[in-house]
Design a protein around this motif. Sequence first.
Motif, PDB file in Angstrom:
ATOM      1  N   GLY A  41       0.631  -1.182  -0.075  1.00 56.82           N
ATOM      2  CA  GLY A  41       0.053   0.081  -0.174  1.00 56.82           C
ATOM      3  C   GLY A  41       0.852   1.145  -0.038  1.00 56.82           C
ATOM      4  N   PRO A  42       0.196   2.435   0.126  1.00 54.48           N
ATOM      5  CA  PRO A  42       0.904   3.650  -0.098  1.00 54.48           C
ATOM      6  C   PRO A  42       1.587   4.092   1.193  1.00 54.48           C
ATOM      7  CG  PRO A  42      -1.343   4.247   0.094  1.00 54.48           C
ATOM      8  CD  PRO A  42      -1.114   2.412  -0.174  1.00 54.48           C
ATOM      9  N   PHE A  43       2.684   4.816   1.129  1.00 56.08           N
ATOM     10  CA  PHE A  43       3.121   5.283   2.560  1.00 56.08           C
ATOM     11  C   PHE A  43       2.592   6.703   2.598  1.00 56.08           C
ATOM     12  CE2 PHE A  43       7.870   3.616   3.185  1.00 56.08           C
ATOM     13  CZ  PHE A  43       7.293   2.252   2.983  1.00 56.08           C
ATOM     14  N   SER A  44       2.489   6.994   4.080  1.00 57.07           N
ATOM     15  CA  SER A  44       1.947   8.185   4.216  1.00 57.07           C
ATOM     16  C   SER A  44       2.849   9.518   3.858  1.00 57.07           C
ATOM     17  CB  SER A  44       1.676   8.376   5.850  1.00 57.07           C
ATOM     18  OG  SER A  44       0.728   7.342   6.370  1.00 57.07           O
ATOM     19  N   PRO A  45       2.332  10.485   3.323  1.00 63.46           N
ATOM     20  CA  PRO A  45       3.362  11.548   3.199  1.00 63.46           C
ATOM     21  C   PRO A  45       3.878  12.123   4.307  1.00 63.46           C
ATOM     22  CG  PRO A  45       1.228  12.060   2.720  1.00 63.46           C
ATOM     23  CD  PRO A  45       1.061  10.817   3.235  1.00 63.46           C
ATOM     24  N   PHE A  46       5.188  12.495   4.148  1.00 62.58           N
ATOM     25  CA  PHE A  46       5.842  13.443   5.553  1.00 62.58           C
ATOM     26  C   PHE A  46       6.343  14.468   4.726  1.00 62.58           C
ATOM     27  CE2 PHE A  46       4.995   9.539   7.640  1.00 62.58           C
ATOM     28  CZ  PHE A  46       4.729   9.894   9.056  1.00 62.58           C
ATOM     29  N   PRO A  47       5.461  15.610   4.471  1.00 63.61           N
ATOM     30  CA  PRO A  47       6.330  16.839   3.908  1.00 63.61           C
ATOM     31  C   PRO A  47       7.347  17.489   4.796  1.00 63.61           C
ATOM     32  CG  PRO A  47       3.669  17.093   3.765  1.00 63.61           C
ATOM     33  CD  PRO A  47       4.379  15.758   4.585  1.00 63.61           C
ATOM     34  N   PRO A  90      18.664  -7.056   3.744  1.00 61.82           N
ATOM     35  CA  PRO A  90      18.744  -6.706   4.968  1.00 61.82           C
ATOM     36  C   PRO A  90      19.845  -5.804   5.369  1.00 61.82           C
ATOM     37  CG  PRO A  90      18.445  -9.228   4.926  1.00 61.82           C
ATOM     38  CD  PRO A  90      18.892  -8.674   3.582  1.00 61.82           C
ATOM     39  N   PHE A  91      19.635  -4.773   6.178  1.00 61.68           N
ATOM     40  CA  PHE A  91      20.785  -3.957   6.772  1.00 61.68           C
ATOM     41  C   PHE A  91      21.348  -3.224   5.795  1.00 61.68           C
ATOM     42  CE2 PHE A  91      20.633  -7.961   9.279  1.00 61.68           C
ATOM     43  CZ  PHE A  91      19.680  -7.277  10.337  1.00 61.68           C
ATOM     44  N   ARG A  92      20.671  -2.688   4.723  1.00 64.08           N
ATOM     45  CA  ARG A  92      21.310  -1.870   3.701  1.00 64.08           C
ATOM     46  C   ARG A  92      20.231  -0.330   3.586  1.00 64.08           C
ATOM     47  NH1 ARG A  92      21.974  -4.300  -1.851  1.00 64.08           N
ATOM     48  NH2 ARG A  92      23.335  -5.452  -0.600  1.00 64.08           N
ATOM     49  N   PRO A  93      20.767   0.625   4.343  1.00 61.78           N
ATOM     50  CA  PRO A  93      19.672   1.637   4.193  1.00 61.78           C
ATOM     51  C   PRO A  93      19.387   2.412   2.839  1.00 61.78           C
ATOM     52  CG  PRO A  93      21.695   1.789   5.937  1.00 61.78           C
ATOM     53  CD  PRO A  93      21.797   0.607   5.088  1.00 61.78           C
ATOM     54  N   PHE A  94      18.227   2.635   2.667  1.00 56.78           N
ATOM     55  CA  PHE A  94      17.886   3.360   1.465  1.00 56.78           C
ATOM     56  C   PHE A  94      17.189   4.851   2.092  1.00 56.78           C
ATOM     57  CE2 PHE A  94      14.051   4.271  -1.181  1.00 56.78           C
ATOM     58  CZ  PHE A  94      14.841   4.580  -2.476  1.00 56.78           C
ATOM     59  N   ALA A  95      17.574   5.870   1.372  1.00 55.85           N
ATOM     60  CA  ALA A  95      17.286   7.175   1.559  1.00 55.85           C
ATOM     61  C   ALA A  95      16.460   7.742   0.631  1.00 55.85           C
ATOM     62  CB  ALA A  95      18.395   8.410   1.941  1.00 55.85           C
ATOM     63  N   PHE A  96      15.149   8.506   1.049  1.00 59.33           N
ATOM     64  CA  PHE A  96      14.429   8.976   0.107  1.00 59.33           C
ATOM     65  C   PHE A  96      13.566  10.077   0.748  1.00 59.33           C
ATOM     66  CE2 PHE A  96      11.907   5.761   2.383  1.00 59.33           C
ATOM     67  CZ  PHE A  96      10.717   6.145   2.352  1.00 59.33           C
ATOM     68  N   LEU A  97      12.778  11.067  -0.053  1.00 61.96           N
ATOM     69  CA  LEU A  97      11.987  12.180   0.474  1.00 61.96           C
ATOM     70  C   LEU A  97      10.938  11.798   1.101  1.00 61.96           C
ATOM     71  CD1 LEU A  97      12.928  14.993  -1.920  1.00 61.96           C
ATOM     72  CD2 LEU A  97      14.043  14.411   0.199  1.00 61.96           C
ATOM     73  N   GLY A  98      10.374  12.180   2.183  1.00 69.55           N
ATOM     74  CA  GLY A  98       8.986  11.773   2.804  1.00 69.55           C
ATOM     75  C   GLY A  98       7.958  12.832   2.122  1.00 69.55           C
ATOM     76  N   ASP A  99       8.278  13.588   1.252  1.00 70.51           N
ATOM     77  CA  ASP A  99       7.216  14.396   0.411  1.00 70.51           C
ATOM     78  C   ASP A  99       6.921  13.462  -1.051  1.00 70.51           C
ATOM     79  OD1 ASP A  99       9.920  16.189   1.212  1.00 70.51           O
ATOM     80  OD2 ASP A  99       8.251  17.333   1.408  1.00 70.51           O
TER      81      ASP A  99
END
Length: 191
Positions: free
Chosen positions: A55-61, A89-98
Amino acid sequence: MTTTGRIQVLRASERPATAWLNGGGVTREVAGFPAGAGLDSFDWRVSLADVASAGPFSPFPGIDRVITLVEGAGMALTVDGTEQLVDAPFRPFAFLGDATTDCRLLGGPVVDFNVMTRRGRVEATVDLRSGPGPVEVPPAATVLLVCLAGSATLDGTELARFDAALLTAPGPWELRPADGTTAAVTFRTAR
């Protein structure tokens, strides 16, 4: 929560589970700053989530996010139309909450580790440790250690799986993971 000398220990057994509004899972907040801040006013927030369905992630502007797979086959995240596999496992992934983000599970439920920081206020570095070594707390920084697998010892304090230790005093600390992985998250004021 217990305080042992200069270590604030946050036990996994003391964390309540909060159901998601869409019913797709539950979240357990490990720590946040300022303490007691809601989702619209934190500077940083760290949690573990049990993701039971797609499902969709909640947006975090205005929020920067780092997500790390802890348990399960993984997920495919579609972030602003681009798919990214989070299946190791244990490999961080960065992205924008927006970003518009949707999740597809690759083989059943997963547990993930989430670090969120308010853009322009706080920056975070997520480092995964599987061997012994020092943990440095730089001046004017905070380090949160979370035992993601196995157990660990921090300057003689035992941490079980999903237990955490909040370090605010500068200086070196001795971390000894036992058959597992510990996340070391360093929070600094944004530049």
